[in-house]
Design a protein around this motif. Structure first.
Motif, PDB file in Angstrom:
ATOM      1  N   LEU A  35       5.667 -36.601  -9.441  1.00 32.99           N
ATOM      2  CA  LEU A  35       4.537 -37.407 -10.025  1.00 32.99           C
ATOM      3  C   LEU A  35       3.147 -36.884  -9.885  1.00 32.99           C
ATOM      4  CD1 LEU A  35       4.010 -39.748 -12.095  1.00 32.99           C
ATOM      5  CD2 LEU A  35       3.920 -41.001  -9.807  1.00 32.99           C
ATOM      6  N   SER A  36       2.855 -36.508  -8.814  1.00 32.48           N
ATOM      7  CA  SER A  36       1.568 -35.949  -8.479  1.00 32.48           C
ATOM      8  C   SER A  36       1.125 -34.811  -9.342  1.00 32.48           C
ATOM      9  CB  SER A  36       1.384 -35.616  -6.772  1.00 32.48           C
ATOM     10  OG  SER A  36       2.062 -34.741  -6.427  1.00 32.48           O
ATOM     11  N   TYR A  38       2.399 -33.975 -12.342  1.00 30.73           N
ATOM     12  CA  TYR A  38       2.317 -34.462 -13.660  1.00 30.73           C
ATOM     13  C   TYR A  38       0.863 -35.048 -14.015  1.00 30.73           C
ATOM     14  CZ  TYR A  38       3.856 -35.992 -18.091  1.00 30.73           C
ATOM     15  OH  TYR A  38       4.079 -36.096 -19.496  1.00 30.73           O
ATOM     16  N   GLU A  39       0.457 -35.923 -12.912  1.00 31.27           N
ATOM     17  CA  GLU A  39      -0.709 -36.414 -12.868  1.00 31.27           C
ATOM     18  C   GLU A  39      -1.968 -35.626 -12.762  1.00 31.27           C
ATOM     19  OE1 GLU A  39      -0.071 -40.764 -10.586  1.00 31.27           O
ATOM     20  OE2 GLU A  39      -0.475 -39.060  -9.443  1.00 31.27           O
ATOM     21  N   HIS A  42      -2.418 -34.033 -16.348  1.00 31.40           N
ATOM     22  CA  HIS A  42      -3.062 -34.943 -17.284  1.00 31.40           C
ATOM     23  C   HIS A  42      -4.496 -35.048 -16.923  1.00 31.40           C
ATOM     24  CE1 HIS A  42      -0.487 -37.243 -19.658  1.00 31.40           C
ATOM     25  NE2 HIS A  42       0.768 -36.970 -18.893  1.00 31.40           N
ATOM     26  N   ASP A  43      -5.059 -35.084 -15.631  1.00 32.08           N
ATOM     27  CA  ASP A  43      -6.098 -34.998 -15.321  1.00 32.08           C
ATOM     28  C   ASP A  43      -6.970 -33.655 -15.913  1.00 32.08           C
ATOM     29  OD1 ASP A  43      -5.995 -37.440 -13.935  1.00 32.08           O
ATOM     30  OD2 ASP A  43      -6.020 -36.318 -12.166  1.00 32.08           O
TER      31      ASP A  43
END
Length: 72
Positions: A35-36, A38-39, A42-43
């Motif tokens: 998840l980190s 993918y985040e 996005h950032d």
């Protein structure tokens, strides 16, 4: 990966990050496992879009916060 996404930003108004990641994972199955990660993508995309809007002298739309979308 970010260079591919940047090309999409330049060519289109819609950037399907999930679709791009899924497509790239067909060639590299271990890509973007957490998840980190993918985040982070996005950032980074959010920053690229903000810079592109600034370069084009376009005022960005206000962002929607999680509390605004969670409902009563």
């Amino acid at each position: 990966m970010l260079d591919t996404i940047y090309e999409k930003i330049e060519d289109s108004e819609v950037v399907d990050i999930k679709g791009i990641v899924a497509n790239m994972r067909t060639a590299r199955p271990q890509m973007v496992q957490k998840l980190s990660q993918y985040e982070f993508i996005h950032d980074a995309v959010e920053q690229m879009i903000a810079k592109e809007l600034q370069r084009r002298n376009i005022k960005p739309l206000p962002t929607i916060t999680e509390s605004e979308t969670s409902g009563p």
